[in-house]
Motif scaffolding. Structure first.
Motif, PDB file in Angstrom:
ATOM      1  N   LYS A   1      22.182   6.624   5.490  1.00 12.01           N
ATOM      2  CA  LYS A   1      21.884   5.210   5.717  1.00 12.01           C
ATOM      3  C   LYS A   1      20.756   5.067   6.731  1.00 12.01           C
ATOM      4  CE  LYS A   1      26.016   3.849   6.873  1.00 12.01           C
ATOM      5  NZ  LYS A   1      27.197   3.027   7.176  1.00 12.01           N
ATOM      6  N   ILE A   2      19.754   4.290   6.340  1.00  9.70           N
ATOM      7  CA  ILE A   2      18.606   4.047   7.204  1.00  9.70           C
ATOM      8  C   ILE A   2      18.508   2.553   7.472  1.00  9.70           C
ATOM      9  CG2 ILE A   2      16.088   4.150   7.370  1.00  9.70           C
ATOM     10  CD1 ILE A   2      16.228   6.670   5.600  1.00  9.70           C
ATOM     11  N   LEU A   3      18.284   2.214   8.732  1.00  2.00           N
ATOM     12  CA  LEU A   3      18.016   0.834   9.121  1.00  2.00           C
ATOM     13  C   LEU A   3      16.543   0.721   9.466  1.00  2.00           C
ATOM     14  CD1 LEU A   3      18.781  -2.058   9.939  1.00  2.00           C
ATOM     15  CD2 LEU A   3      19.315  -1.155  12.230  1.00  2.00           C
ATOM     16  N   ALA A   4      15.828  -0.176   8.784  1.00  2.00           N
ATOM     17  CA  ALA A   4      14.416  -0.438   9.080  1.00  2.00           C
ATOM     18  C   ALA A   4      14.320  -1.816   9.727  1.00  2.00           C
ATOM     19  CB  ALA A   4      13.583  -0.377   7.810  1.00  2.00           C
ATOM     20  N   VAL A   5      13.651  -1.883  10.884  1.00  3.58           N
ATOM     21  CA  VAL A   5      13.538  -3.134  11.632  1.00  3.58           C
ATOM     22  C   VAL A   5      12.065  -3.437  11.859  1.00  3.58           C
ATOM     23  CG1 VAL A   5      14.277  -4.410  13.674  1.00  3.58           C
ATOM     24  CG2 VAL A   5      15.670  -2.492  12.843  1.00  3.58           C
TER      25      VAL A   5
ATOM     26  N   ILE B   1       8.849  -0.037   2.836  1.00  2.00           N
ATOM     27  CA  ILE B   1       9.687   1.038   3.383  1.00  2.00           C
ATOM     28  C   ILE B   1      10.947   1.201   2.533  1.00  2.00           C
ATOM     29  CG2 ILE B   1      11.178   1.664   5.334  1.00  2.00           C
ATOM     30  CD1 ILE B   1       9.015   0.434   7.175  1.00  2.00           C
ATOM     31  N   ARG B   2      11.590   0.082   2.204  1.00  3.28           N
ATOM     32  CA  ARG B   2      12.833   0.132   1.433  1.00  3.28           C
ATOM     33  C   ARG B   2      12.605   0.777   0.072  1.00  3.28           C
ATOM     34  NH1 ARG B   2      14.337  -3.000  -2.154  1.00  3.28           N
ATOM     35  NH2 ARG B   2      13.089  -4.784  -1.511  1.00  3.28           N
ATOM     36  N   ILE B   3      11.551   0.363  -0.624  1.00  6.11           N
ATOM     37  CA  ILE B   3      11.265   0.909  -1.955  1.00  6.11           C
ATOM     38  C   ILE B   3      10.984   2.408  -1.882  1.00  6.11           C
ATOM     39  CG2 ILE B   3       9.564   0.883  -3.831  1.00  6.11           C
ATOM     40  CD1 ILE B   3       9.367  -2.225  -3.274  1.00  6.11           C
ATOM     41  N   ILE B   4      10.153   2.807  -0.932  1.00  8.65           N
ATOM     42  CA  ILE B   4       9.794   4.226  -0.792  1.00  8.65           C
ATOM     43  C   ILE B   4      11.036   5.065  -0.505  1.00  8.65           C
ATOM     44  CG2 ILE B   4       8.603   5.898   0.695  1.00  8.65           C
ATOM     45  CD1 ILE B   4       6.438   3.675   1.102  1.00  8.65           C
ATOM     46  N   LEU B   5      11.844   4.633   0.455  1.00  9.82           N
ATOM     47  CA  LEU B   5      12.981   5.455   0.873  1.00  9.82           C
ATOM     48  C   LEU B   5      14.141   5.391  -0.121  1.00  9.82           C
ATOM     49  CD1 LEU B   5      12.870   4.941   4.735  1.00  9.82           C
ATOM     50  CD2 LEU B   5      12.032   6.876   3.385  1.00  9.82           C
ATOM     51  N   GLU B   6      14.322   4.260  -0.802  1.00  6.83           N
ATOM     52  CA  GLU B   6      15.353   4.207  -1.844  1.00  6.83           C
ATOM     53  C   GLU B   6      14.983   5.131  -3.000  1.00  6.83           C
ATOM     54  OE1 GLU B   6      15.978   0.052  -2.755  1.00  6.83           O
ATOM     55  OE2 GLU B   6      17.432  -0.166  -1.116  1.00  6.83           O
ATOM     56  N   ASP B   7      13.678   5.233  -3.296  1.00  7.04           N
ATOM     57  CA  ASP B   7      13.227   6.173  -4.327  1.00  7.04           C
ATOM     58  C   ASP B   7      13.537   7.620  -3.943  1.00  7.04           C
ATOM     59  OD1 ASP B   7      12.317   4.220  -6.024  1.00  7.04           O
ATOM     60  OD2 ASP B   7      10.191   4.509  -5.570  1.00  7.04           O
ATOM     61  N   GLU B   8      13.656   7.880  -2.640  1.00  3.12           N
ATOM     62  CA  GLU B   8      13.986   9.220  -2.145  1.00  3.12           C
ATOM     63  C   GLU B   8      15.500   9.440  -2.063  1.00  3.12           C
ATOM     64  OE1 GLU B   8      11.826  11.843  -1.314  1.00  3.12           O
ATOM     65  OE2 GLU B   8      10.439  10.542  -2.397  1.00  3.12           O
ATOM     66  N   GLY B   9      16.275   8.409  -2.424  1.00  4.90           N
ATOM     67  CA  GLY B   9      17.727   8.557  -2.451  1.00  4.90           C
ATOM     68  C   GLY B   9      18.462   8.067  -1.220  1.00  4.90           C
ATOM     69  N   TYR B  10      17.766   7.364  -0.329  1.00  2.30           N
ATOM     70  CA  TYR B  10      18.414   6.836   0.867  1.00  2.30           C
ATOM     71  C   TYR B  10      18.951   5.432   0.617  1.00  2.30           C
ATOM     72  CZ  TYR B  10      15.901  10.671   3.114  1.00  2.30           C
ATOM     73  OH  TYR B  10      15.419  11.904   3.455  1.00  2.30           O
ATOM     74  N   GLU B  11      19.972   5.073   1.371  1.00  2.00           N
ATOM     75  CA  GLU B  11      20.482   3.707   1.376  1.00  2.00           C
ATOM     76  C   GLU B  11      19.774   2.992   2.527  1.00  2.00           C
ATOM     77  OE1 GLU B  11      24.597   1.690   2.787  1.00  2.00           O
ATOM     78  OE2 GLU B  11      24.804   3.332   1.348  1.00  2.00           O
ATOM     79  N   VAL B  12      18.998   1.954   2.217  1.00  2.00           N
ATOM     80  CA  VAL B  12      18.157   1.313   3.224  1.00  2.00           C
ATOM     81  C   VAL B  12      18.584  -0.133   3.454  1.00  2.00           C
ATOM     82  CG1 VAL B  12      15.792   0.719   3.885  1.00  2.00           C
ATOM     83  CG2 VAL B  12      16.222   2.782   2.529  1.00  2.00           C
ATOM     84  N   SER B  13      18.809  -0.463   4.716  1.00  5.31           N
ATOM     85  CA  SER B  13      19.059  -1.844   5.123  1.00  5.31           C
ATOM     86  C   SER B  13      17.883  -2.277   5.978  1.00  5.31           C
ATOM     87  CB  SER B  13      20.343  -1.953   5.936  1.00  5.31           C
ATOM     88  OG  SER B  13      21.448  -1.569   5.154  1.00  5.31           O
TER      89      SER B  13
END
Length: 121
Positions: A4-8, A18-30
């Motif tokens: 789980k990653i939190l981007a602020v 950021i969300r699109i890039i990291l979700e494509d890498e398999g992370y859960e992004v809030s």
């Protein structure tokens, strides 16, 4: 299990990228646009990593970083500061400093590699 990653950041467009890039890498992004809500989020959802902008519309991300790093409950969460200001050298060596820094505009591969490195540490 997803990391789980939190981007602020106070810029929704940057958060979307950021969300699109990291979700494509398999992370859960809030994402959060309000720095004042970081502690509530971290307390409730315990992210594995935080991407944190320096300037958050009235809140300084460096203050948030220092507060998290000085708290025994949260200081193990890796924090990557993101800023268009490239003059971060002195802050990166101070107590309560982030684990890493990315300058805006950031390279997609650099973002991915920095996140992977911090999560593997």
């Amino acid at each position: 299990m997803f990391k789980k990653i939190l981007a602020v950041d106070d810029d929704n467009d940057i958060l979307d990228v950021i969300r699109i890039i990291l979700e494509d890498e398999g992370y859960e992004v809030s994402t959060l646009t309000d720095g004042k809500k970081v502690f509530e989020y971290v307390n409730n959802d315990k992210p594995d990593l935080i991407l944190l902008d320096v300037m958050l519309g009235g809140v300084d991300g460096r203050d948030i970083c220092r507060a998290l790093k000085s708290d025994a409950v949260y200081n193990q969460i890796p924090i990557i500061m993101i800023s268009a200001s490239h003059n971060m050298d002195s802050f990166l060596t101070m107590p309560g400093s982030p684990n890493d820094f990315l300058a805006k505009p950031f390279d997609i591969n650099n973002l991915i590699n920095t996140v992977k490195a911090q999560l593997a540490a």
